[in-house]
Design a protein around this motif. Structure first.
Motif, PDB file in Angstrom:
ATOM      1  N   ALA A  30       0.815  -1.216   0.000  1.00 18.85           N
ATOM      2  CA  ALA A  30       0.000   0.000   0.000  1.00 18.85           C
ATOM      3  C   ALA A  30       0.848   1.265   0.000  1.00 18.85           C
ATOM      4  O   ALA A  30       0.302   2.365  -0.083  1.00 18.85           O
ATOM      5  CB  ALA A  30      -0.932   0.010   1.214  1.00 18.85           C
ATOM      6  N   VAL A  31       2.163   1.114   0.109  1.00 17.66           N
ATOM      7  CA  VAL A  31       3.064   2.269   0.082  1.00 17.66           C
ATOM      8  C   VAL A  31       3.825   2.248  -1.241  1.00 17.66           C
ATOM      9  O   VAL A  31       4.379   1.217  -1.628  1.00 17.66           O
ATOM     10  CB  VAL A  31       4.065   2.244   1.251  1.00 17.66           C
ATOM     11  N   ILE A  32       3.847   3.375  -1.920  1.00 16.95           N
ATOM     12  CA  ILE A  32       4.552   3.444  -3.198  1.00 16.95           C
ATOM     13  C   ILE A  32       5.631   4.520  -3.125  1.00 16.95           C
ATOM     14  O   ILE A  32       5.538   5.474  -2.359  1.00 16.95           O
ATOM     15  CB  ILE A  32       3.596   3.732  -4.371  1.00 16.95           C
ATOM     16  N   GLY A  33       6.660   4.350  -3.942  1.00 14.92           N
ATOM     17  CA  GLY A  33       7.778   5.280  -3.968  1.00 14.92           C
ATOM     18  C   GLY A  33       9.045   4.535  -4.331  1.00 14.92           C
ATOM     19  O   GLY A  33       9.053   3.311  -4.447  1.00 14.92           O
ATOM     20  N   THR A  34      10.124   5.263  -4.513  1.00 13.56           N
ATOM     21  CA  THR A  34      11.411   4.656  -4.829  1.00 13.56           C
ATOM     22  C   THR A  34      12.481   5.240  -3.923  1.00 13.56           C
ATOM     23  O   THR A  34      12.260   6.240  -3.238  1.00 13.56           O
ATOM     24  CB  THR A  34      11.801   4.909  -6.302  1.00 13.56           C
ATOM     25  N   ASN A  35      13.638   4.620  -3.939  1.00 12.27           N
ATOM     26  CA  ASN A  35      14.734   5.038  -3.074  1.00 12.27           C
ATOM     27  C   ASN A  35      15.095   6.510  -3.302  1.00 12.27           C
ATOM     28  O   ASN A  35      15.268   6.956  -4.435  1.00 12.27           O
ATOM     29  CB  ASN A  35      15.956   4.150  -3.342  1.00 12.27           C
ATOM     30  N   LYS A  36      15.167   7.261  -2.196  1.00 14.11           N
ATOM     31  CA  LYS A  36      15.532   8.679  -2.184  1.00 14.11           C
ATOM     32  C   LYS A  36      14.481   9.574  -2.841  1.00 14.11           C
ATOM     33  O   LYS A  36      14.767  10.724  -3.189  1.00 14.11           O
ATOM     34  CB  LYS A  36      16.908   8.893  -2.831  1.00 14.11           C
ATOM     35  N   LEU A  66      10.127  10.689  -2.507  1.00 15.16           N
ATOM     36  CA  LEU A  66       9.034  10.711  -1.549  1.00 15.16           C
ATOM     37  C   LEU A  66       8.128   9.495  -1.710  1.00 15.16           C
ATOM     38  O   LEU A  66       7.862   9.045  -2.822  1.00 15.16           O
ATOM     39  CB  LEU A  66       8.214  11.994  -1.722  1.00 15.16           C
ATOM     40  N   HIS A  67       7.651   8.996  -0.579  1.00 14.06           N
ATOM     41  CA  HIS A  67       6.723   7.872  -0.577  1.00 14.06           C
ATOM     42  C   HIS A  67       5.324   8.373  -0.232  1.00 14.06           C
ATOM     43  O   HIS A  67       5.156   9.422   0.398  1.00 14.06           O
ATOM     44  CB  HIS A  67       7.140   6.825   0.464  1.00 14.06           C
ATOM     45  N   THR A  68       4.337   7.588  -0.612  1.00 15.56           N
ATOM     46  CA  THR A  68       2.964   7.921  -0.243  1.00 15.56           C
ATOM     47  C   THR A  68       2.174   6.641  -0.032  1.00 15.56           C
ATOM     48  O   THR A  68       2.544   5.577  -0.547  1.00 15.56           O
ATOM     49  CB  THR A  68       2.294   8.790  -1.332  1.00 15.56           C
ATOM     50  N   VAL A  69       1.106   6.736   0.732  1.00 11.63           N
ATOM     51  CA  VAL A  69       0.266   5.580   1.040  1.00 11.63           C
ATOM     52  C   VAL A  69      -0.980   5.611   0.163  1.00 11.63           C
ATOM     53  O   VAL A  69      -1.639   6.647   0.047  1.00 11.63           O
ATOM     54  CB  VAL A  69      -0.153   5.579   2.525  1.00 11.63           C
TER      55      VAL A  69
END
Length: 218
Positions: free
Chosen positions: A96-102, A104-107
């Motif tokens: 349920a969490v998306i994003g990549t290294n370095k 921003l992530h979001t739910v």
């Protein structure tokens, strides 16, 4: 008792508060008589009643050791503080969490089960929990539908398959790399002492043997 039937009655939050790594493991433990039916706080009192009806065991209060029944809370990432470490992505059991290294992530709010597993791994404490429903907030199964549970289980199972596939692929790459290094050790190494080279070769061969044994055992 049928573990699959029991698992179908669980909310599929994969929160581990029951003391098991996932809902399916808890279901198998109940079926085997190794776990009680009152260890699932997300399911609440209604969940205990459903499990009691399915297993023939008596209804009992939730075991407070595993937590208390409460409202569904969803994870929210404060993007102003997120450092893109990916630890919450790895911790989320339903992707349920998306994003990549370095970055921003979001739910994904619709996919969050409120398991809270992302909270303790965040090194900058930028994840909070917000109510999923307006007041008065429902609790237990009143806050979580069977359709949501089915969707969460599907996402968890897909994630499990993906992680297993990625591990197999990673192990295969590492094995191929080690085999190449072993085959070309003398010409690619900066070491020239035959004794040292033999020692390195023996270490690589031992590592390869362990890797092959793990692959055969998996």
């Amino acid at each position: 008792m049928d573990a699959d039937r029991i698992n179908a009655l669980l909310p599929q939050t994969q929160c581990t508060r029951c003391g098991y790594p996932d809902c399916a493991s808890y279901a198998r433990a109940i079926a085997a008589g190794e776990a009680d039916i009152n260890q699932c706080p997300p399911g609440g009192a209604e969940g205990v009643a459903r499990l009691a009806a399915a297993t023939g065991l008596p209804v009992k209060p939730l075991n407070p050791v595993h937590g208390e029944e409460g409202p569904l809370r969803l994870a929210v990432i404060d993007e102003a503080w997120c450092i893109g470490c990916t630890l919450c992505i790895k911790a989320c059991p339903v992707d349920a969490v998306i994003g990549t290294n370095k970055h921003l992530h979001t739910v994904i709010e619709a996919d969050c089960t409120g398991c809270e597993l992302c909270i303790p791994v965040c090194p900058v404490d930028c994840i909070s929990l917000e109510p999923a429903h307006p007041a008065p907030e429902p609790t237990g199964w009143a806050a979580w539908t069977p359709q949501q549970a089915d969707a969460a289980r599907t996402r968890y199972e897909r994630r499990t398959v993906r992680l297993q596939r990625e591990k197999v692929e990673h192990d295969a790459r590492m094995l191929a790399k080690a085999e190449h290094k072993l085959a070309h050790l003398a010409e690619e190494s900066r070491l020239t002492d035959p004794v040292v080279l033999d020692s390195k070769r023996a270490a690589i061969e031992a590592a390869l043997a362990r890797a092959r044994a793990r692959r055969q055992g998996s």
